[in-house]
Write a protein that holds these residues in place. Structure first.
Motif, PDB file in Angstrom:
ATOM      1  N   TYR A   1      -2.428  14.794   4.031  1.00 59.59           N
ATOM      2  CA  TYR A   1      -1.372  14.130   3.275  1.00 59.59           C
ATOM      3  C   TYR A   1      -1.496  14.387   1.781  1.00 59.59           C
ATOM      4  O   TYR A   1      -0.702  13.890   1.007  1.00 59.59           O
ATOM      5  N   SER A   2      -2.538  15.124   1.387  1.00 59.40           N
ATOM      6  CA  SER A   2      -2.674  15.411  -0.041  1.00 59.40           C
ATOM      7  C   SER A   2      -1.888  16.670  -0.368  1.00 59.40           C
ATOM      8  O   SER A   2      -1.643  17.501   0.508  1.00 59.40           O
TER       9      SER A   2
ATOM     10  N   SER B   1      -2.479   0.763   8.477  1.00 52.58           N
ATOM     11  CA  SER B   1      -1.738  -0.435   8.896  1.00 52.58           C
ATOM     12  C   SER B   1      -0.281  -0.111   9.235  1.00 52.58           C
ATOM     13  O   SER B   1       0.549  -1.008   9.319  1.00 52.58           O
ATOM     14  N   TYR B   2       0.007   1.157   9.468  1.00 54.09           N
ATOM     15  CA  TYR B   2       1.378   1.581   9.775  1.00 54.09           C
ATOM     16  C   TYR B   2       1.787   1.123  11.173  1.00 54.09           C
ATOM     17  O   TYR B   2       1.117   1.425  12.170  1.00 54.09           O
ATOM     18  N   ASP B   3       2.889   0.395  11.226  1.00 52.43           N
ATOM     19  CA  ASP B   3       3.361  -0.185  12.482  1.00 52.43           C
ATOM     20  C   ASP B   3       3.696   0.834  13.555  1.00 52.43           C
ATOM     21  O   ASP B   3       3.572   0.559  14.748  1.00 52.43           O
ATOM     22  N   GLY B   4       4.194   1.983  13.136  1.00 55.21           N
ATOM     23  CA  GLY B   4       4.702   2.960  14.096  1.00 55.21           C
ATOM     24  C   GLY B   4       3.637   3.596  14.968  1.00 55.21           C
ATOM     25  O   GLY B   4       3.956   4.176  16.004  1.00 55.21           O
ATOM     26  N   LEU B   5       2.388   3.485  14.584  1.00 55.38           N
ATOM     27  CA  LEU B   5       1.341   4.181  15.317  1.00 55.38           C
ATOM     28  C   LEU B   5       1.061   3.565  16.681  1.00 55.38           C
ATOM     29  O   LEU B   5       1.123   4.256  17.700  1.00 55.38           O
TER      30      LEU B   5
ATOM     31  N   ASN C   1       0.818  -1.216   0.000  1.00 58.54           N
ATOM     32  CA  ASN C   1       0.000   0.000   0.000  1.00 58.54           C
ATOM     33  C   ASN C   1       0.847   1.260   0.000  1.00 58.54           C
ATOM     34  O   ASN C   1       0.575   2.200  -0.741  1.00 58.54           O
TER      35      ASN C   1
ATOM     36  N   ASN D   1      -4.908   3.516  -1.376  1.00 61.29           N
ATOM     37  CA  ASN D   1      -3.594   3.037  -0.965  1.00 61.29           C
ATOM     38  C   ASN D   1      -3.028   3.818   0.211  1.00 61.29           C
ATOM     39  O   ASN D   1      -2.508   3.238   1.156  1.00 61.29           O
ATOM     40  N   LEU D   2      -3.131   5.151   0.130  1.00 62.59           N
ATOM     41  CA  LEU D   2      -2.553   5.964   1.197  1.00 62.59           C
ATOM     42  C   LEU D   2      -3.250   5.709   2.523  1.00 62.59           C
ATOM     43  O   LEU D   2      -2.605   5.458   3.544  1.00 62.59           O
TER      44      LEU D   2
ATOM     45  N   PHE E   1      -0.974   5.730  19.392  1.00 63.28           N
ATOM     46  CA  PHE E   1      -2.088   6.069  18.517  1.00 63.28           C
ATOM     47  C   PHE E   1      -2.840   4.817  18.095  1.00 63.28           C
ATOM     48  O   PHE E   1      -2.249   3.750  17.961  1.00 63.28           O
TER      49      PHE E   1
ATOM     50  N   SER F   1      -4.959   3.128   3.415  1.00 65.75           N
ATOM     51  CA  SER F   1      -4.667   1.762   3.870  1.00 65.75           C
ATOM     52  C   SER F   1      -3.271   1.682   4.472  1.00 65.75           C
ATOM     53  O   SER F   1      -3.053   1.009   5.493  1.00 65.75           O
ATOM     54  N   ALA F   2      -2.328   2.367   3.844  1.00 63.47           N
ATOM     55  CA  ALA F   2      -0.954   2.341   4.351  1.00 63.47           C
ATOM     56  C   ALA F   2      -0.879   2.950   5.746  1.00 63.47           C
ATOM     57  O   ALA F   2      -0.260   2.398   6.647  1.00 63.47           O
TER      58      ALA F   2
ATOM     59  N   LEU G   1      -4.541  16.103   9.780  1.00 59.66           N
ATOM     60  CA  LEU G   1      -3.317  15.845   9.023  1.00 59.66           C
ATOM     61  C   LEU G   1      -3.686  15.745   7.559  1.00 59.66           C
ATOM     62  O   LEU G   1      -4.467  14.880   7.179  1.00 59.66           O
TER      63      LEU G   1
ATOM     64  N   ALA H   1       1.011   3.958  -2.890  1.00 58.13           N
ATOM     65  CA  ALA H   1       0.559   5.328  -2.619  1.00 58.13           C
ATOM     66  C   ALA H   1       1.599   6.328  -3.082  1.00 58.13           C
ATOM     67  O   ALA H   1       1.278   7.325  -3.730  1.00 58.13           O
TER      68      ALA H   1
END
Lengths: 218, 218
Positions: free
Chosen positions: B180-181, B104-108, A97, B97-98, B113, B100-101, B178, A101
């Motif tokens: 991101y666009s 599922s981001y591990d760092g959160l 993903n 995609n963004l 968060f 979803s990424a 936030l 992206a």
DNA sequence: TAGATTGTTAATCGATTAACAATC
DNA sequence: TAGATTGTTAATCGATTAACAATC
């Protein structure tokens, strides 16, 4: 390479703000504006007007007193200063993903970047289509980076594979590596590493958020 | 809310560096380390050791002279200072995609968060699964934000829908947004907007890259 | 010419660093 | 005790801002 007259040592803060000015200028140009004052630019870029003028003065005199800055001219100048006046090629490692992206991110093309290739080590992803690109096997990385003169690498793999991905990218010969995974990676001194951690900004915001509850003011 | 003794006005730079210290400390804790000196932390966080000590001193005395800093203790303190010692809920608008990424981001998770909900206005995406979450219709946004006390909103939609997405998020009542666009969006003064533009850092790097070709030094 | 806005100076402000006494 | 490392001061450094003469 064209370099403007005054080549004093430019403070890092100035360089970090230039992309923000460029962003605002591209936005204005898109709206059909011809000129812009430092006061107006100040609103869009959220930087003090005097500072904008001072920052630009490091590189020459781009404005007309009483009028402001010519937008197409200033766009061109800033692009030359930054080096975004010609296309820079990017390789992405990781076709999940995050990689998808980034590969299809609108902001890249407009600002002089071209995603030239996407790689993955997963057989199931190799051959998939992302926009105009076909995902390639990671074994092709060295060849493609060399052939296409790719200078930028993006790590978009799970954290446990981040170091291995970084090693492969460095061996392939990229000059700058963007790490979007939350893992620590190490690279040789010849490669510039950027750890872009999207959570860092959230944490930073959190501090002000908890204070805003009790106290007045931003 | 627990606040440490010395509550002078803390410079913004200090707050911006704290997440980096926390990152390094979490890494060290993961490796099983008990204590760390400012010198070692300096290497990992890429900040001058004296500055680390000075930054931490804004909030109290956390170290032992001759020994260093106790890692679990310092982690806890920084988390309290930032407010990341309890969970903060995030809503994402945009399940491409963004989105979803990010979801599922591990760092959160590791840093306090929790992605509580993902929304989309596309019938085809509503009902899809992303990790543990089901994509919900955007018409549910107001209700879910209110019910779950969600304070953070993430805009992960195409640029042409960014302003509409921002408006919906603000009406729903998020405190921090936030974006991101690559689009410009406007929000009411009560909402904190963060434009996190991944290309900005690339442009900034580009400047140094072109200089590194000709001249010695980083 | 009158009004507007730049380029630049000078003053302020804050952040960074080196150094070292305090102390574990 | 001897060695190490913090907490903090004092000095430096650089960035930010206000102000205004130059000039379109």
């Amino acid at each position: 390479m064209i370099v403007t007259k005054t080549e004093r040592r430019v403070p890092q803060g100035v360089i970090e703000r230039l992309p923000g000015y460029l962003n605002a200028l591209l936005h204005l140009r898109g709206e059909g504006c011809q000129t812009v004052s430092s006061a107006r630019l100040s609103e869009l870029a959220e930087v003090n007007a005097a500072q904008i003028r001072r920052d630009l003065a490091y590189f020459g005199q781009f404005g007309k007193r009483g009028v402001g800055y010519d937008i197409p001219l200033l766009v061109d100048r800033i692009q030359r200063i930054l080096g975004s006046n010609h296309v820079h090629r990017i390789a992405i490692l990781g076709a999940g993903n995050l990689g998808s992206a980034i590969a299809s991110y609108d902001g890249l093309r407009a600002r002089g970047f071209l995603v030239a290739a996407v790689f993955d080590n997963n057989r199931l992803k190799v051959g998939n289509r992302i926009g105009d690109l076909i995902v390639q096997d990671v074994s092709e990385l060295n060849r493609v980076v060399l052939e296409q003169g790719i200078q930028f690498g993006v790590i978009a793999v799970p954290p446990e594979s981040a170091q291995a991905a970084a090693d492969q990218m460095c061996r392939a010969g990229v000059r700058v590596l963007l790490n979007y995974s939350p893992a620590f990676v190490e690279v040789p001194a010849t490669v510039t590493l950027h750890n872009t951690d999207p959570v860092r900004e959230l944490l930073h915001t959190l501090y002000y958020l908890s204070r805003a509850d009790g106290v007045a003011g931003a």
